[in-house]
Design an enzyme around this catalytic site. Structure first.
Site, PDB file in Angstrom:
ATOM      1  N   GLY A  18     105.146  67.615  24.602  1.00 46.56           N
ATOM      2  CA  GLY A  18     104.065  67.106  23.744  1.00 46.56           C
ATOM      3  C   GLY A  18     102.728  67.225  24.451  1.00 46.56           C
ATOM      4  O   GLY A  18     102.632  66.961  25.649  1.00 46.56           O
ATOM      5  N   ARG A  79     108.107  72.875  22.799  1.00 49.14           N
ATOM      6  CA  ARG A  79     109.375  72.346  23.318  1.00 49.14           C
ATOM      7  C   ARG A  79     110.358  73.503  23.220  1.00 49.14           C
ATOM      8  O   ARG A  79     110.415  74.176  22.195  1.00 49.14           O
ATOM      9  CB  ARG A  79     109.841  71.165  22.473  1.00 49.14           C
ATOM     10  CG  ARG A  79     108.820  70.013  22.450  1.00 49.14           C
ATOM     11  CD  ARG A  79     109.396  68.801  21.791  1.00 49.14           C
ATOM     12  NE  ARG A  79     108.377  67.848  21.386  1.00 49.14           N
ATOM     13  CZ  ARG A  79     107.837  66.923  22.173  1.00 49.14           C
ATOM     14  NH1 ARG A  79     108.220  66.832  23.430  1.00 49.14           N
ATOM     15  NH2 ARG A  79     106.930  66.092  21.713  1.00 49.14           N
ATOM     16  N   ASP A 110     109.251  64.826  31.476  1.00 50.40           N
ATOM     17  CA  ASP A 110     110.481  64.974  32.268  1.00 50.40           C
ATOM     18  C   ASP A 110     111.356  66.135  31.825  1.00 50.40           C
ATOM     19  O   ASP A 110     112.020  66.770  32.650  1.00 50.40           O
ATOM     20  CB  ASP A 110     111.268  63.665  32.367  1.00 50.40           C
ATOM     21  CG  ASP A 110     111.623  63.087  31.032  1.00 50.40           C
ATOM     22  OD1 ASP A 110     111.127  63.609  30.007  1.00 50.40           O
ATOM     23  OD2 ASP A 110     112.407  62.121  30.999  1.00 50.40           O
ATOM     24  N   THR A 133     101.816  63.344  29.753  1.00 52.88           N
ATOM     25  CA  THR A 133     102.405  62.852  28.503  1.00 52.88           C
ATOM     26  C   THR A 133     101.736  61.543  28.131  1.00 52.88           C
ATOM     27  O   THR A 133     101.458  60.718  29.019  1.00 52.88           O
ATOM     28  CB  THR A 133     103.934  62.627  28.605  1.00 52.88           C
ATOM     29  OG1 THR A 133     104.358  61.822  27.498  1.00 52.88           O
ATOM     30  CG2 THR A 133     104.351  61.922  29.884  1.00 52.88           C
ATOM     31  N   ASP A 135     103.148  59.213  26.757  1.00 53.05           N
ATOM     32  CA  ASP A 135     104.149  58.133  26.791  1.00 53.05           C
ATOM     33  C   ASP A 135     104.189  57.344  28.103  1.00 53.05           C
ATOM     34  O   ASP A 135     104.753  56.250  28.138  1.00 53.05           O
ATOM     35  CB  ASP A 135     105.546  58.708  26.517  1.00 53.05           C
ATOM     36  CG  ASP A 135     105.739  59.041  25.051  1.00 53.05           C
ATOM     37  OD1 ASP A 135     104.915  58.583  24.229  1.00 53.05           O
ATOM     38  OD2 ASP A 135     106.700  59.750  24.719  1.00 53.05           O
ATOM     39  N   ASP A 137     106.030  57.708  30.565  1.00 55.78           N
ATOM     40  CA  ASP A 137     107.420  57.352  30.878  1.00 55.78           C
ATOM     41  C   ASP A 137     108.030  58.237  31.966  1.00 55.78           C
ATOM     42  O   ASP A 137     109.206  58.580  31.905  1.00 55.78           O
ATOM     43  CB  ASP A 137     108.277  57.428  29.600  1.00 55.78           C
ATOM     44  CG  ASP A 137     108.244  58.814  28.969  1.00 55.78           C
ATOM     45  OD1 ASP A 137     107.369  59.624  29.348  1.00 55.78           O
ATOM     46  OD2 ASP A 137     109.088  59.097  28.112  1.00 55.78           O
ATOM     47  N   ARG A 179     108.969  57.479  21.556  1.00 55.83           N
ATOM     48  CA  ARG A 179     110.336  57.634  21.025  1.00 55.83           C
ATOM     49  C   ARG A 179     111.311  56.802  21.852  1.00 55.83           C
ATOM     50  O   ARG A 179     112.100  56.043  21.320  1.00 55.83           O
ATOM     51  CB  ARG A 179     110.723  59.108  21.065  1.00 55.83           C
ATOM     52  CG  ARG A 179     112.040  59.402  20.389  1.00 55.83           C
ATOM     53  CD  ARG A 179     112.343  60.876  20.441  1.00 55.83           C
ATOM     54  NE  ARG A 179     111.485  61.634  19.565  1.00 55.83           N
ATOM     55  CZ  ARG A 179     111.060  62.877  19.823  1.00 55.83           C
ATOM     56  NH1 ARG A 179     111.406  63.483  20.925  1.00 55.83           N
ATOM     57  NH2 ARG A 179     110.287  63.509  18.966  1.00 55.83           N
TER      58      ARG A 179
HETATM   59  O1  F6P Z   1     104.471  63.303  23.484  1.00 57.16           O
HETATM   60  C1  F6P Z   1     105.367  62.249  23.411  1.00 57.16           C
HETATM   61  C2  F6P Z   1     105.622  61.912  21.984  1.00 57.16           C
HETATM   62  O2  F6P Z   1     104.371  61.706  21.449  1.00 57.16           O
HETATM   63  C3  F6P Z   1     106.503  60.738  21.677  1.00 57.16           C
HETATM   64  O3  F6P Z   1     105.908  59.494  21.807  1.00 57.16           O
HETATM   65  C4  F6P Z   1     106.879  61.040  20.276  1.00 57.16           C
HETATM   66  O4  F6P Z   1     108.014  60.372  19.886  1.00 57.16           O
HETATM   67  C5  F6P Z   1     107.058  62.518  20.297  1.00 57.16           C
HETATM   68  O5  F6P Z   1     106.202  62.979  21.308  1.00 57.16           O
HETATM   69  C6  F6P Z   1     106.783  63.222  19.019  1.00 57.16           C
HETATM   70  O6  F6P Z   1     106.805  64.570  19.265  1.00 57.16           O
HETATM   71  P1  F6P Z   1     106.611  65.755  18.239  1.00 57.16           P
HETATM   72  O7  F6P Z   1     106.357  65.155  16.909  1.00 57.16           O
HETATM   73  O8  F6P Z   1     105.483  66.541  18.749  1.00 57.16           O
HETATM   74  O9  F6P Z   1     107.881  66.496  18.319  1.00 57.16           O
END
Ligand code: F6P
Length: 329
Positions: A18, A79, A110, A133, A135, A137, A179
């Site tokens: 992301g 991704r 990660d 990120t 997040d 995390d 998430r």
């Molecule tokens: O980048 C992290 C994040 O924003 C999470 O918090 C979220 O759940 C996820 O990516 C959503 O990702 P995408 O909609 O881009 O697949």
């Protein structure tokens, strides 16, 4: 910590997973520090997708002009579940070798670091990671690039919602990203004065939230804000609103902040963090360190082996949620 002997001349940089505000500032630091150290720097586009599809181009100093303030990533990102396959990684390694790229800087989360670690293990391509990120995390770093901006973006929205919630004497449920992670929720919950904060790792319940809202009403409160992390299923705020309605008869308005938290101009804190981390990543490679991530411990930059980063889970700061509960009485 892994080390390597080879003298490096060409490095590649990519963003993966992301996007996060501040990634551009990190790219800029890698390119400009790299060139200052007489390295050639290549951009790999769309993360591992570009590595596999050979979308790799040299970057120059001037390509970095006017990007420090921009959200997103000029290198694009993606991704790539395919990168879990060994034969796909071998193809990527062949492309890197065909460009003469000796080492990499990976800016991502990660999942991206798992790919980076595998490239080192299988193909001995030295890599240093920069945690990017929203997040926050990533184990081994107090802060990740993009988190501060995302928190401030969400907080700005919550402050606006508070105005209308107070004017109409309403209950609002605001859903933030995360998430598997509750960092954004806990931070904006405390900073935004939320009555209750739901996170994937927290232990609050609908019943507790209802009790707190009702107690607040007895004490004269006329509006309340609950924060929830999206968890595994974006739209969770609607489920919470339904449950609250069924169990208490109270109506709740829902606001889902969504991907706007990923965009926007990075805060000063993120630009500084990204610049320091990007520079430290190149410096580490030049000193022969690899298979590590640059993290923070307080204000200090540290090096953490990727193996440790990817195998351990960073725990949310639950004390922030407890404090938010006390302060929102
Ligand atoms: O980048 C992290 C994040 O924003 C999470 O918090 C979220 O759940 C996820 O990516 C959503 O990702 P995408 O909609 O881009 O697949």
């Amino acid at each position: 910590m892994a080390t390597f002997q080879k003298q490096i001349k060409k490095i590649g940089v990519y963003t993966s997973g992301g996007d996060a505000p501040g990634m551009n500032a990190a790219i800029r630091a890698v390119v400009r520090v790299g060139i200052a150290q007489n390295l050639e720097v290549y951009g790999i586009y769309q993360g591992y997708v570009g590595m596999v599809e050979n979308h790799i181009q040299p970057l120059q100093l001037r390509d970095m002009a006017n990007i420090i303030q921009r959200g997103g990533t000029i290198l694009k990102t993606g991704r790539s579940p395919d990168f879990m396959k060994q034969e796909v990684r071998t193809k990527a390694a062949e492309h890197l070798k065909s460009h003469g790229i000796d080492a990499l800087v990976c800016i991502g989360g990660d999942g991206s670091f798992r790919g980076a670690h595998a490239l080192w293990e299988e193909h001995r391509i030295p890599i240093v990671g920069v945690p990017g990120t929203i997040d926050n995390d990533i184990f081994g770093s107090d802060k990740t690039v993009g988190f501060d901006t995302a928190v401030n973006t969400a907080l700005d929205a919550i402050d606006r919602i508070r105005d209308t919630a107070a004017s109409h004497d309403r209950l609002f449920i605001v859903e933030v990203m995360g998430r598997n992670s509750g960092f954004i929720a806990s931070h904006v919950g405390l900073a935004g004065g939320a009555e209750e904060i739901f996170t994937p790792d927290g232990n609050t319940t609908v019943e507790k939230a209802i009790e707190r809202i009702k107690d607040g009403i007895v004490r004269g409160k006329t509006s309340s804000i609950l924060i929830t992390a999206e968890g595994q299923k974006p739209g969770r705020a609607y489920d919470l609103a339904d449950a609250i309605r069924k169990k208490s008869g109270m109506d709740a308005k829902v606001c889902i902040l969504g991907h706007q938290q990923r965009g926007g101009s990075p805060t000063a804190a993120d630009r500084i963090l990204a610049s320091r981390m990007g520079a430290a990543a190149v410096d580490s490679l030049l000193k022969g360190f690899c298979d590590i991530m640059i993290g923070t411990e307080g204000e200090r930059l540290i090096q953490v082996p990727l193996d440790v980063v990817t195998k351990q889970e960073k725990k949310n700061q639950m004390d922030l949620i407890s404090l938010a509960n006390i302060l929102s009485t």
